[in-house]
Design a protein around this motif. Structure first.
Motif, PDB file in Angstrom:
ATOM      1  N   HIS A  16      81.998  71.229  98.774  1.00  0.00           N
ATOM      2  CA  HIS A  16      83.316  71.381  98.156  1.00  0.00           C
ATOM      3  C   HIS A  16      84.047  72.489  98.897  1.00  0.00           C
ATOM      4  N   GLU A  17      85.258  72.213  99.339  1.00  0.00           N
ATOM      5  CA  GLU A  17      86.098  73.244  99.942  1.00  0.00           C
ATOM      6  C   GLU A  17      87.106  73.643  98.872  1.00  0.00           C
ATOM      7  N   VAL A  18      86.988  74.871  98.381  1.00  0.00           N
ATOM      8  CA  VAL A  18      87.804  75.299  97.245  1.00  0.00           C
ATOM      9  C   VAL A  18      88.701  76.471  97.623  1.00  0.00           C
ATOM     10  N   GLN A  19      89.768  76.601  96.864  1.00  0.00           N
ATOM     11  CA  GLN A  19      90.679  77.728  97.017  1.00  0.00           C
ATOM     12  C   GLN A  19      90.287  78.791  95.998  1.00  0.00           C
ATOM     13  N   ALA A  20      90.182  80.019  96.464  1.00  0.00           N
ATOM     14  CA  ALA A  20      89.757  81.127  95.606  1.00  0.00           C
ATOM     15  C   ALA A  20      90.838  82.197  95.573  1.00  0.00           C
ATOM     16  N   ASN A  27      84.430  86.724  91.172  1.00  0.00           N
ATOM     17  CA  ASN A  27      83.299  86.677  92.092  1.00  0.00           C
ATOM     18  C   ASN A  27      82.913  85.213  92.315  1.00  0.00           C
ATOM     19  N   ILE A  28      81.947  84.996  93.204  1.00  0.00           N
ATOM     20  CA  ILE A  28      81.531  83.630  93.566  1.00  0.00           C
ATOM     21  C   ILE A  28      80.979  82.873  92.370  1.00  0.00           C
ATOM     22  N   MET A  29      80.194  83.530  91.536  1.00  0.00           N
ATOM     23  CA  MET A  29      79.641  82.870  90.350  1.00  0.00           C
ATOM     24  C   MET A  29      80.762  82.346  89.461  1.00  0.00           C
ATOM     25  N   GLU A  30      81.790  83.156  89.235  1.00  0.00           N
ATOM     26  CA  GLU A  30      82.919  82.735  88.403  1.00  0.00           C
ATOM     27  C   GLU A  30      83.687  81.588  89.062  1.00  0.00           C
ATOM     28  N   LEU A  31      83.783  81.606  90.381  1.00  0.00           N
ATOM     29  CA  LEU A  31      84.450  80.531  91.114  1.00  0.00           C
ATOM     30  C   LEU A  31      83.711  79.210  90.925  1.00  0.00           C
ATOM     31  N   VAL A  32      82.394  79.239  91.028  1.00  0.00           N
ATOM     32  CA  VAL A  32      81.579  78.034  90.825  1.00  0.00           C
ATOM     33  C   VAL A  32      81.787  77.500  89.409  1.00  0.00           C
ATOM     34  N   PRO A  39      76.210  72.437  86.404  1.00  0.00           N
ATOM     35  CA  PRO A  39      76.268  72.087  84.977  1.00  0.00           C
ATOM     36  C   PRO A  39      76.403  73.325  84.092  1.00  0.00           C
ATOM     37  N   GLU A  40      77.160  73.181  83.018  1.00  0.00           N
ATOM     38  CA  GLU A  40      77.355  74.262  82.051  1.00  0.00           C
ATOM     39  C   GLU A  40      76.006  74.832  81.611  1.00  0.00           C
ATOM     40  N   GLY A  41      75.902  76.137  81.584  1.00  0.00           N
ATOM     41  CA  GLY A  41      74.689  76.803  81.134  1.00  0.00           C
ATOM     42  C   GLY A  41      73.615  76.959  82.197  1.00  0.00           C
ATOM     43  N   THR A  42      73.934  76.598  83.462  1.00  0.00           N
ATOM     44  CA  THR A  42      72.921  76.717  84.512  1.00  0.00           C
ATOM     45  C   THR A  42      73.274  77.771  85.551  1.00  0.00           C
ATOM     46  N   ILE A  43      74.429  78.383  85.423  1.00  0.00           N
ATOM     47  CA  ILE A  43      74.829  79.405  86.381  1.00  0.00           C
ATOM     48  C   ILE A  43      75.566  80.513  85.638  1.00  0.00           C
ATOM     49  N   GLY A  44      75.235  81.745  85.979  1.00  0.00           N
ATOM     50  CA  GLY A  44      75.869  82.885  85.323  1.00  0.00           C
ATOM     51  C   GLY A  44      75.376  83.119  83.918  1.00  0.00           C
ATOM     52  N   SER A  86      69.625  84.897 100.960  1.00  0.00           N
ATOM     53  CA  SER A  86      69.924  84.795  99.529  1.00  0.00           C
ATOM     54  C   SER A  86      70.805  85.942  99.056  1.00  0.00           C
ATOM     55  N   ARG A  87      71.732  85.602  98.189  1.00  0.00           N
ATOM     56  CA  ARG A  87      72.583  86.585  97.510  1.00  0.00           C
ATOM     57  C   ARG A  87      72.835  86.092  96.096  1.00  0.00           C
ATOM     58  N   LEU A  88      73.213  86.993  95.223  1.00  0.00           N
ATOM     59  CA  LEU A  88      73.647  86.607  93.886  1.00  0.00           C
ATOM     60  C   LEU A  88      75.161  86.426  93.931  1.00  0.00           C
ATOM     61  N   GLY A  89      75.624  85.256  93.535  1.00  0.00           N
ATOM     62  CA  GLY A  89      77.051  84.965  93.566  1.00  0.00           C
ATOM     63  C   GLY A  89      77.873  85.932  92.724  1.00  0.00           C
ATOM     64  N   CYS A  90      77.284  86.448  91.650  1.00  0.00           N
ATOM     65  CA  CYS A  90      78.019  87.377  90.789  1.00  0.00           C
ATOM     66  C   CYS A  90      78.273  88.716  91.467  1.00  0.00           C
ATOM     67  N   GLN A  91      77.588  88.981  92.556  1.00  0.00           N
ATOM     68  CA  GLN A  91      77.736  90.249  93.258  1.00  0.00           C
ATOM     69  C   GLN A  91      78.608  90.144  94.509  1.00  0.00           C
ATOM     70  N   ILE A  92      79.175  88.967  94.755  1.00  0.00           N
ATOM     71  CA  ILE A  92      80.074  88.779  95.897  1.00  0.00           C
ATOM     72  C   ILE A  92      81.491  88.625  95.364  1.00  0.00           C
ATOM     73  N   GLN A  93      82.260  89.682  95.462  1.00  0.00           N
ATOM     74  CA  GLN A  93      83.647  89.672  94.997  1.00  0.00           C
ATOM     75  C   GLN A  93      84.510  88.834  95.940  1.00  0.00           C
TER      76      GLN A  93
END
Length: 109
Positions: A16-20, A27-32, A39-44, A86-93
């Motif tokens: 997926h190519e998305v606009q952020a 952060n990346i987690m919120e973008l996903v 699926p809901e409840g599987t990330i963040g 590996s990185r945590l998406g929530c830590q990449i602003q």
């Protein structure tokens, strides 16, 4: 510039190519979650506190992102499916500096 482009490979292998937006302090987690790429409840699950690794992703290109903080490093030490990139998406602003970032979501553990 208000938006940057990020490529995200979901857990099914679809790219997926998305606009952020860079002006919303996201952060990346919120973008996903915003684009519903997992699926809901599987990330963040921890709400972006670097305490669960559900938003683990693999950085696929050489875009400069901030170094891991101690909390992120500790969480990745305990996580499954960890790779060198590996990185945590929530830590990449989302900032202008990460324009063009390419990531792949790690499998659910």
């Amino acid at each position: 510039m208000q938006d940057i482009t990020i490529k995200i490979i979901d857990r099914e292998g679809t790219t997926h190519e998305v606009q952020a937006p860079i002006d919303m302090n996201m952060n990346i987690m919120e973008l996903v979650r915003m684009y519903e790429l997992a699926p809901e409840g599987t990330i963040g699950i921890c709400g972006g506190m670097a305490m669960c690794a559900s938003c683990q992703c693999y950085v696929l290109n050489d875009v400069t992102i901030p170094e891991k903080c101690d909390d992120e490093d500790a969480m990745l030490w305990e996580a499954y499916n960890v790779k060198e990139n590996s990185r945590l998406g929530c830590q990449i602003q989302i900032t202008a500096e990460i324009d063009g970032l390419e990531i792949e979501l790690a499998p659910e553990s």
